[in-house]
Design an enzyme around this catalytic site. Structure first.
Site, PDB file in Angstrom:
ATOM      1  N   ARG A 192      28.007  49.877  35.775  1.00  0.00           N
ATOM      2  CA  ARG A 192      28.088  51.329  35.929  1.00  0.00           C
ATOM      3  C   ARG A 192      27.587  52.006  34.658  1.00  0.00           C
ATOM      4  NH1 ARG A 192      32.124  54.902  38.827  1.00  0.00           N
ATOM      5  NH2 ARG A 192      32.789  52.993  39.795  1.00  0.00           N
TER       6      ARG A 192
ATOM      7  N   THR B 279      25.874  58.387  33.616  1.00  0.00           N
ATOM      8  CA  THR B 279      25.702  58.922  34.972  1.00  0.00           C
ATOM      9  C   THR B 279      26.798  58.441  35.919  1.00  0.00           C
ATOM     10  OG1 THR B 279      24.382  57.049  35.709  1.00  0.00           O
ATOM     11  CG2 THR B 279      23.184  58.877  34.692  1.00  0.00           C
TER      12      THR B 279
ATOM     13  N   ASP C 210      43.024  43.539  39.076  1.00  0.00           N
ATOM     14  CA  ASP C 210      41.597  43.314  38.812  1.00  0.00           C
ATOM     15  C   ASP C 210      41.225  41.914  39.305  1.00  0.00           C
ATOM     16  OD1 ASP C 210      39.153  42.421  37.450  1.00  0.00           O
ATOM     17  OD2 ASP C 210      39.287  44.348  36.434  1.00  0.00           O
TER      18      ASP C 210
ATOM     19  N   ASP D 116      39.288  39.589  36.775  1.00  0.00           N
ATOM     20  CA  ASP D 116      40.152  39.055  35.713  1.00  0.00           C
ATOM     21  C   ASP D 116      41.082  37.977  36.253  1.00  0.00           C
ATOM     22  OD1 ASP D 116      39.092  40.514  33.669  1.00  0.00           O
ATOM     23  OD2 ASP D 116      40.639  42.071  33.698  1.00  0.00           O
TER      24      ASP D 116
HETATM   25  N1  URA Z   1      38.234  46.170  41.465  1.00  0.00           N
HETATM   26  C1  URA Z   1      39.291  45.323  41.358  1.00  0.00           C
HETATM   27  O1  URA Z   1      39.157  44.207  40.902  1.00  0.00           O
HETATM   28  N2  URA Z   1      40.494  45.772  41.762  1.00  0.00           N
HETATM   29  C2  URA Z   1      40.679  46.995  42.278  1.00  0.00           C
HETATM   30  O2  URA Z   1      41.802  47.319  42.644  1.00  0.00           O
HETATM   31  C3  URA Z   1      39.562  47.854  42.379  1.00  0.00           C
HETATM   32  C4  URA Z   1      38.340  47.413  41.961  1.00  0.00           C
END
Ligand code: URA
Length: 211
Positions: free
Chosen positions: A106, A110, A202, A205
């Site tokens: 990202r 922008t 995430d 992760d």
């Molecule tokens: N990406 C992720 O890994 N978890 C989320 O909740 C949203 C985007």
């Protein structure tokens, strides 16, 4: 949610495994294995209507008619990096599938997704691409990845995610009405940080043990 076009795969094994993945106590090894198992089960479901044709086969006993797959071949396209966690599950079930990769980041100014990596099979236009990414959150990356695949010649695309927010489904539906979306769950919403609620945190992760 009624106007969203999405296929929720409600298979009990998928739902059970997803609950284990949501649990914050689930560690990297189990999280990764569960995602692989779910991806294989989801791939089984999304391929259920693949076309078949009859061929003659000579068994050790006699000749008979038997069925083989026909139609478009598959390529799996993980969106880097979390999509990699879904790759092995699909490829275990469809070992002849080709694999492409798409990487997007990202742009901090922008906030738009920018391609940093794209490597696809040369016959991309003849295959059905199964784009995999565990979390369909804002839908920005998925829609941009699909834009890119179409620019490179893709004609038939399926999007397979683990958990989706309604917001992300809407974005992909509007940008790409031709793309069927398959998920294990449509969760409630996105929070202010762009995380899916209740979600599982995430995904990248948790798959790779980074934080
Ligand atoms: N990406 C992720 O890994 N978890 C989320 O909740 C949203 C985007």
């Amino acid at each position: 949610m009624s106007d969203l076009k999405v296929n929720v795969i409600a298979h009990p094994l998928i739902q059970h495994k997803l609950t284990l993945m949501r649990d914050e106590e689930t560690g990297t090894k189990d999280f990764r294995q569960l995602l692989e198992e779910i991806s294989m089960l989801m791939a089984y479901e999304i391929t259920r209507n693949m076309p078949l044709t009859e061929v003659d086969v000579k068994t050790p006993v006699t000749v008979c008619k038997s069925k083989v797959l026909t139609g478009k071949k598959i390529a799996v396209v993980p969106i880097l990096r979390a999509g990699l966690g879904m790759l092995n599950g699909v490829v275990n079930l469809i070992p002849a599938a080709r694999v492409g990769h798409v990487g997007l980041y990202r742009d901090p100014e922008t906030l738009k997704p920018v391609e940093y990596y794209c490597k696809l099979p040369s016959d991309v236009g003849e295959r059905t691409l199964v784009v995999v990414d565990p979390m369909l959150a804002t839908g920005g990356s998925a829609a941009a990845a699909i834009d890119l695949l179409k620019e490179k010649g893709a004609k038939s695309i399926i999007l397979m995610c683990l958990v989706a927010a309604p917001e992300g489904i809407k974005v992909v539906n509007e940008a790409h009405p031709d793309v069927e979306i398959y998920v294990a769950s449509v969760d409630e919403c996105l929070n202010d940080h762009g995380y899916i609620v209740p979600g599982l945190g995430d995904a990248g992760d948790r798959i790779f043990g980074t934080k």
